[in-house]
Design a protein around this motif. Structure first.
Motif, short mmCIF file in Angstrom:
data_model
loop_
_atom_site.label_atom_id
_atom_site.label_comp_id
_atom_site.label_asym_id
_atom_site.label_seq_id
_atom_site.Cartn_x
_atom_site.Cartn_y
_atom_site.Cartn_z
N LEU A 108 45.75 23.91 18.97
CA LEU A 108 46.03 24.15 20.12
C LEU A 108 47.37 25.24 20.08
O LEU A 108 48.27 24.97 19.23
N VAL A 109 47.32 26.53 20.77
CA VAL A 109 48.60 27.50 20.73
C VAL A 109 48.69 27.44 22.22
O VAL A 109 48.33 27.90 23.00
N CYS A 110 50.00 26.97 22.36
CA CYS A 110 50.79 26.82 23.48
C CYS A 110 51.87 28.13 23.78
O CYS A 110 52.60 28.10 22.94
N GLY A 111 51.70 28.68 24.73
CA GLY A 111 52.86 29.58 25.20
C GLY A 111 52.73 30.38 26.39
O GLY A 111 51.65 30.34 27.08
N ASP A 112 54.00 30.64 27.03
CA ASP A 112 53.91 31.46 28.34
C ASP A 112 52.98 32.85 28.44
O ASP A 112 52.81 33.21 27.28
N VAL A 113 52.68 33.21 29.63
CA VAL A 113 51.89 34.29 29.46
C VAL A 113 52.67 35.59 29.25
O VAL A 113 54.05 35.42 29.58
N GLY A 114 51.93 36.14 28.38
CA GLY A 114 52.68 37.49 27.72
C GLY A 114 53.50 37.16 26.52
O GLY A 114 54.05 38.18 25.89
N PHE A 115 53.18 36.11 25.95
CA PHE A 115 53.79 35.83 24.61
C PHE A 115 53.05 35.88 23.45
O PHE A 115 53.53 35.43 22.43
N GLY A 116 51.82 36.49 23.59
CA GLY A 116 51.31 36.90 22.40
C GLY A 116 50.05 35.89 21.90
O GLY A 116 49.54 36.08 20.81
N LYS A 117 49.55 35.07 22.90
CA LYS A 117 48.37 34.03 22.37
C LYS A 117 47.11 34.88 22.01
O LYS A 117 46.59 34.57 21.20
N THR A 118 47.01 35.82 22.89
CA THR A 118 45.82 36.74 22.54
C THR A 118 45.75 37.38 21.26
O THR A 118 44.52 37.42 20.54
N GLU A 119 46.92 37.87 20.80
CA GLU A 119 46.78 38.46 19.44
C GLU A 119 46.62 37.46 18.44
O GLU A 119 45.74 37.66 17.22
N VAL A 120 47.06 36.05 18.51
CA VAL A 120 46.53 34.91 17.63
C VAL A 120 45.13 34.83 17.53
O VAL A 120 44.42 34.45 16.56
N ALA A 121 44.53 35.05 18.77
CA ALA A 121 43.02 34.59 18.98
C ALA A 121 42.17 36.03 18.40
O ALA A 121 41.28 35.75 17.57
N LEU A 122 42.84 37.25 18.55
CA LEU A 122 42.24 38.15 18.01
C LEU A 122 42.30 38.34 16.61
O LEU A 122 41.17 38.54 15.64
N ARG A 123 43.29 37.87 15.79
CA ARG A 123 43.20 37.55 14.27
C ARG A 123 42.41 36.71 13.78
O ARG A 123 41.69 36.87 12.91
N ALA A 124 42.25 35.55 14.66
CA ALA A 124 41.18 34.48 14.22
C ALA A 124 39.98 35.01 14.22
O ALA A 124 39.21 34.80 13.38
N ALA A 125 39.68 35.82 15.42
CA ALA A 125 38.24 36.21 15.52
C ALA A 125 37.87 37.30 14.39
O ALA A 125 36.92 37.38 14.00
N PHE A 126 39.00 38.02 13.97
CA PHE A 126 38.80 38.97 13.04
C PHE A 126 38.30 38.23 11.57
O PHE A 126 37.46 38.67 11.16
N VAL A 127 39.07 37.13 11.42
CA VAL A 127 38.71 36.52 10.23
C VAL A 127 37.33 35.80 10.16
O VAL A 127 36.45 35.96 9.24
N ALA A 128 37.17 35.50 11.17
CA ALA A 128 35.66 34.89 11.52
C ALA A 128 34.48 35.87 11.37
O ALA A 128 33.75 35.77 10.59
N VAL A 129 34.60 36.96 11.95
CA VAL A 129 33.56 37.97 11.92
C VAL A 129 33.40 38.55 10.79
O VAL A 129 32.32 38.86 10.01
N MET A 130 34.88 39.02 10.07
CA MET A 130 34.49 39.41 8.65
C MET A 130 34.12 38.29 7.75
O MET A 130 33.59 38.83 6.71
N GLY A 131 33.95 36.91 7.98
CA GLY A 131 33.47 36.06 7.14
C GLY A 131 32.25 35.97 7.51
O GLY A 131 31.30 35.13 7.03
N GLY A 132 31.41 36.70 8.22
CA GLY A 132 29.97 36.61 8.72
C GLY A 132 29.72 35.73 9.64
O GLY A 132 28.49 35.35 10.13
N LYS A 133 30.73 35.23 10.54
CA LYS A 133 30.37 33.99 11.71
C LYS A 133 30.47 34.76 13.05
O LYS A 133 30.98 36.03 13.25
N GLN A 134 29.76 34.21 14.02
CA GLN A 134 30.11 34.66 15.29
C GLN A 134 31.26 34.03 16.11
O GLN A 134 31.57 32.82 15.62
N VAL A 135 31.73 34.38 17.01
CA VAL A 135 32.96 33.94 17.79
C VAL A 135 32.42 33.83 19.33
O VAL A 135 31.86 34.76 19.92
N ALA A 136 32.76 32.55 19.91
CA ALA A 136 32.69 32.56 21.34
C ALA A 136 34.00 32.49 21.98
O ALA A 136 34.70 31.50 21.55
#
Length: 196
Positions: free
Chosen positions: A62-90
């Motif tokens: 769980l990543v908790c933070g106010d709007v505008g505090f960069g949670k989407t970037e955390v998600a983008l980095r995780a998605a990058f690792v998953a996709v580059m590892g050959g997996k799909q992301v939902a």
């Protein structure tokens, strides 16, 4: 529901997860596309998520933070690792507007990478939704961003590795857990602005 959840979490705890391998060269190149300086908390959250994903146990973070505090970037980095590892992301979001916003953000950040992104929401035509669902099942779509349509029984993934749930407090327990049930060893990253 409680018994189902206990069973699911027991399965997740007992199973070996997918340990993603990380190409530091590619990851650093993707991270350089972030147009802001990471905050200390954001950098710590990113490091913790990547450590979970490369650790070999199914992640449930769980990543908790106010709007505008960069949670989407955390998600983008995780998605990058998953996709580059050959997996799909939902990426599951509660509203059509948020689905469109995330679709634009993900498309912009992955523009220089061979990553195919689709959106499942009311903004898409029946033909576009059908093509996206076929692509998910065939493995030609890497990242799908959608509303409750993602948890419908007719959505099938070829190789799901990561589920990102945004604003999880706006979903019912059954909706959230349905995606986890797809595979007991799928990694789950939940983003919320509401403290628990």
């Amino acid at each position: 529901t409680a018994a189902e959840l206990l069973n699911l979490y027991a399965q997740r705890a007992a199973r070996e997860g997918h340990a993603f391998t990380l190409s530091h060269h590619d990851y650093d190149a993707f991270a350089a596309g972030f147009g802001f300086e990471e905050t200390i908390d954001q950098a710590a959250a990113i490091e913790a998520v990547i450590a979970d994903m490369t650790g070999g146990r199914p992640m449930d973070r769980l990543v908790c933070g106010d709007v505008g505090f960069g949670k989407t970037e955390v998600a983008l980095r995780a998605a990058f690792v998953a996709v580059m590892g050959g997996k799909q992301v939902a990426v599951l979001v509660p509203t059509t507007l948020l689905a469109e916003q995330h679709y634009q953000n993900f498309s912009d950040r992955f523009a220089d990478w061979p990553v195919r992104i689709a959106e499942l929401s009311r903004f898409k035509s029946a033909k576009e939704v059908k093509q996206a669902m076929e692509g998910l099942a065939a493995g030609t779509i890497d990242i799908v961003i959608g509303t409750h349509k993602l948890v419908q029984p007719d959505v099938h993934f070829h190789n799901l590795g990561l589920v990102i749930i945004d604003e999880e407090h706006r979903f019912g327990v059954r909706q959230k857990e349905q995606l986890k049930r797809l595979r007991a060893n799928v990694d789950v990253l939940t983003l919320t602005a509401t403290p628990i």
